[in-house]
Write a protein that holds these residues in place. Structure first.
Motif, PDB file in Angstrom:
ATOM      1  N   GLN A  73      13.944  21.732  21.112  1.00  0.00           N
ATOM      2  CA  GLN A  73      14.188  20.437  21.762  1.00  0.00           C
ATOM      3  C   GLN A  73      15.524  20.432  22.498  1.00  0.00           C
ATOM      4  N   LEU A  74      15.763  21.523  23.208  1.00  0.00           N
ATOM      5  CA  LEU A  74      16.933  21.644  24.074  1.00  0.00           C
ATOM      6  C   LEU A  74      16.428  21.807  25.502  1.00  0.00           C
ATOM      7  N   PRO A  75      17.210  21.404  26.498  1.00  0.00           N
ATOM      8  CA  PRO A  75      16.758  21.503  27.882  1.00  0.00           C
ATOM      9  C   PRO A  75      16.492  22.952  28.314  1.00  0.00           C
ATOM     10  N   ASP A  76      15.360  23.134  28.962  1.00  0.00           N
ATOM     11  CA  ASP A  76      14.959  24.443  29.467  1.00  0.00           C
ATOM     12  C   ASP A  76      16.045  25.032  30.366  1.00  0.00           C
ATOM     13  N   ALA A  77      16.556  24.235  31.296  1.00  0.00           N
ATOM     14  CA  ALA A  77      17.572  24.715  32.241  1.00  0.00           C
ATOM     15  C   ALA A  77      18.848  25.142  31.519  1.00  0.00           C
ATOM     16  N   LEU A  78      19.240  24.395  30.492  1.00  0.00           N
ATOM     17  CA  LEU A  78      20.431  24.755  29.725  1.00  0.00           C
ATOM     18  C   LEU A  78      20.255  26.129  29.093  1.00  0.00           C
ATOM     19  N   LEU A  79      19.109  26.371  28.487  1.00  0.00           N
ATOM     20  CA  LEU A  79      18.871  27.662  27.840  1.00  0.00           C
ATOM     21  C   LEU A  79      18.808  28.787  28.864  1.00  0.00           C
ATOM     22  N   ARG A  80      18.064  28.589  29.956  1.00  0.00           N
ATOM     23  CA  ARG A  80      17.902  29.633  30.970  1.00  0.00           C
ATOM     24  C   ARG A  80      19.239  29.978  31.634  1.00  0.00           C
ATOM     25  N   GLU A  81      19.993  28.968  32.022  1.00  0.00           N
ATOM     26  CA  GLU A  81      21.274  29.228  32.684  1.00  0.00           C
ATOM     27  C   GLU A  81      22.291  29.833  31.729  1.00  0.00           C
ATOM     28  N   THR A  82      22.261  29.418  30.486  1.00  0.00           N
ATOM     29  CA  THR A  82      23.118  30.031  29.473  1.00  0.00           C
ATOM     30  C   THR A  82      22.748  31.501  29.314  1.00  0.00           C
ATOM     31  N   GLY A  83      21.448  31.773  29.279  1.00  0.00           N
ATOM     32  CA  GLY A  83      20.988  33.155  29.162  1.00  0.00           C
ATOM     33  C   GLY A  83      21.454  34.020  30.312  1.00  0.00           C
ATOM     34  N   MET A  84      21.352  33.518  31.532  1.00  0.00           N
ATOM     35  CA  MET A  84      21.794  34.296  32.696  1.00  0.00           C
ATOM     36  C   MET A  84      23.297  34.556  32.642  1.00  0.00           C
ATOM     37  N   PHE A  85      24.058  33.554  32.228  1.00  0.00           N
ATOM     38  CA  PHE A  85      25.496  33.754  32.058  1.00  0.00           C
ATOM     39  C   PHE A  85      25.770  34.834  31.017  1.00  0.00           C
ATOM     40  N   LEU A  86      25.058  34.775  29.894  1.00  0.00           N
ATOM     41  CA  LEU A  86      25.295  35.729  28.815  1.00  0.00           C
ATOM     42  C   LEU A  86      24.979  37.167  29.219  1.00  0.00           C
ATOM     43  N   ILE A  87      24.001  37.368  30.086  1.00  0.00           N
ATOM     44  CA  ILE A  87      23.695  38.720  30.542  1.00  0.00           C
ATOM     45  C   ILE A  87      24.886  39.309  31.302  1.00  0.00           C
ATOM     46  N   VAL A  88      25.456  38.520  32.205  1.00  0.00           N
ATOM     47  CA  VAL A  88      26.627  38.972  32.962  1.00  0.00           C
ATOM     48  C   VAL A  88      27.822  39.155  32.028  1.00  0.00           C
ATOM     49  N   TYR A  89      28.018  38.191  31.149  1.00  0.00           N
ATOM     50  CA  TYR A  89      29.116  38.258  30.168  1.00  0.00           C
ATOM     51  C   TYR A  89      29.002  39.518  29.309  1.00  0.00           C
ATOM     52  N   ALA A  90      27.800  39.812  28.844  1.00  0.00           N
ATOM     53  CA  ALA A  90      27.594  40.983  27.992  1.00  0.00           C
ATOM     54  C   ALA A  90      27.963  42.271  28.717  1.00  0.00           C
ATOM     55  N   ALA A  91      27.601  42.363  29.989  1.00  0.00           N
ATOM     56  CA  ALA A  91      27.952  43.559  30.763  1.00  0.00           C
ATOM     57  C   ALA A  91      29.474  43.697  30.878  1.00  0.00           C
ATOM     58  N   PHE A  92      30.152  42.594  31.151  1.00  0.00           N
ATOM     59  CA  PHE A  92      31.614  42.622  31.267  1.00  0.00           C
ATOM     60  C   PHE A  92      32.274  42.982  29.947  1.00  0.00           C
ATOM     61  N   VAL A  93      31.863  42.324  28.874  1.00  0.00           N
ATOM     62  CA  VAL A  93      32.489  42.566  27.572  1.00  0.00           C
ATOM     63  C   VAL A  93      32.162  43.977  27.069  1.00  0.00           C
ATOM     64  N   GLY A  94      30.952  44.445  27.346  1.00  0.00           N
ATOM     65  CA  GLY A  94      30.595  45.819  26.987  1.00  0.00           C
ATOM     66  C   GLY A  94      31.475  46.819  27.707  1.00  0.00           C
ATOM     67  N   TRP A  95      31.697  46.578  28.999  1.00  0.00           N
ATOM     68  CA  TRP A  95      32.598  47.456  29.760  1.00  0.00           C
ATOM     69  C   TRP A  95      34.000  47.421  29.151  1.00  0.00           C
ATOM     70  N   LEU A  96      34.494  46.232  28.863  1.00  0.00           N
ATOM     71  CA  LEU A  96      35.839  46.088  28.300  1.00  0.00           C
ATOM     72  C   LEU A  96      35.937  46.788  26.947  1.00  0.00           C
ATOM     73  N   GLY A  97      34.899  46.665  26.134  1.00  0.00           N
ATOM     74  CA  GLY A  97      34.908  47.312  24.819  1.00  0.00           C
ATOM     75  C   GLY A  97      34.797  48.820  24.875  1.00  0.00           C
ATOM     76  N   SER A  98      34.352  49.355  25.989  1.00  0.00           N
ATOM     77  CA  SER A  98      34.208  50.806  26.118  1.00  0.00           C
ATOM     78  C   SER A  98      35.498  51.477  26.579  1.00  0.00           C
ATOM     79  N   ARG A  99      36.512  50.696  26.883  1.00  0.00           N
ATOM     80  CA  ARG A  99      37.775  51.236  27.400  1.00  0.00           C
ATOM     81  C   ARG A  99      38.749  51.509  26.256  1.00  0.00           C
ATOM     82  N   GLN A 100      39.333  52.687  26.258  1.00  0.00           N
ATOM     83  CA  GLN A 100      40.434  52.982  25.333  1.00  0.00           C
ATOM     84  C   GLN A 100      41.661  52.186  25.755  1.00  0.00           C
ATOM     85  N   LEU A 101      41.905  52.140  27.059  1.00  0.00           N
ATOM     86  CA  LEU A 101      42.988  51.324  27.620  1.00  0.00           C
ATOM     87  C   LEU A 101      42.353  50.109  28.274  1.00  0.00           C
ATOM     88  N   ALA A 102      42.814  48.940  27.894  1.00  0.00           N
ATOM     89  CA  ALA A 102      42.221  47.706  28.403  1.00  0.00           C
ATOM     90  C   ALA A 102      43.314  46.772  28.907  1.00  0.00           C
TER      91      ALA A 102
END
Length: 132
Positions: free
Chosen positions: A38-67
């Protein structure tokens, strides 16, 4: 730049994995999840799209010895803000989730808060990079 501690790198990678999985689920199953929570479809979908981009960024950051320390601090602050914002969403009255939806929002808020804390602890264990 900092030399990332093992704790920081692991916390960032774990955040990226969980965010990526959640992002894919929210993006591609937004409609059934919206009906179930019972949450808005658009809220979930847009949150999901943000999280995909966020995950790529944070994954890249976590893979660096120097950050870059400012980027690590941005992730930590973002996770803390996400936690507070998620709880505020429940009390705002702008959404009316069912009990399962409330549990979903609260659980992801707690999880995000845990990531923020682990990342902060990892940042404190990190050392300033020596440049030659």
């Amino acid at each position: 730049m900092i030399t990332s501690s093992a704790l920081l790198r692991r916390a960032l990678i774990a955040d990226a994995v969980f965010s990526g999985v959640a992002g894919l689920a929210l993006t591609f199953a937004a409609s059934p999840l919206a009906a179930r929570l019972q949450l808005p479809d658009a809220l979930l979908r847009e949150t999901g799209m943000f999280l995909i981009v966020y995950a790529a960024f944070v994954g890249w950051l976590g893979s660096r010895q120097l950050a870059p320390k400012p980027l690590v601090m941005l992730v930590i602050a973002g996770n803390a803000a996400w936690t507070v914002g998620s709880i505020a969403l429940l009390f705002s009255g702008s959404v009316t989730p069912n009990v399962l939806g409330e549990i979903f929002v609260a659980a992801q808020a707690v999880g995000t808060g845990v990531f923020a804390e682990l990342q902060y602890m990892g940042l404190r264990r990190s050392s300033r990079a020596v440049t030659a």
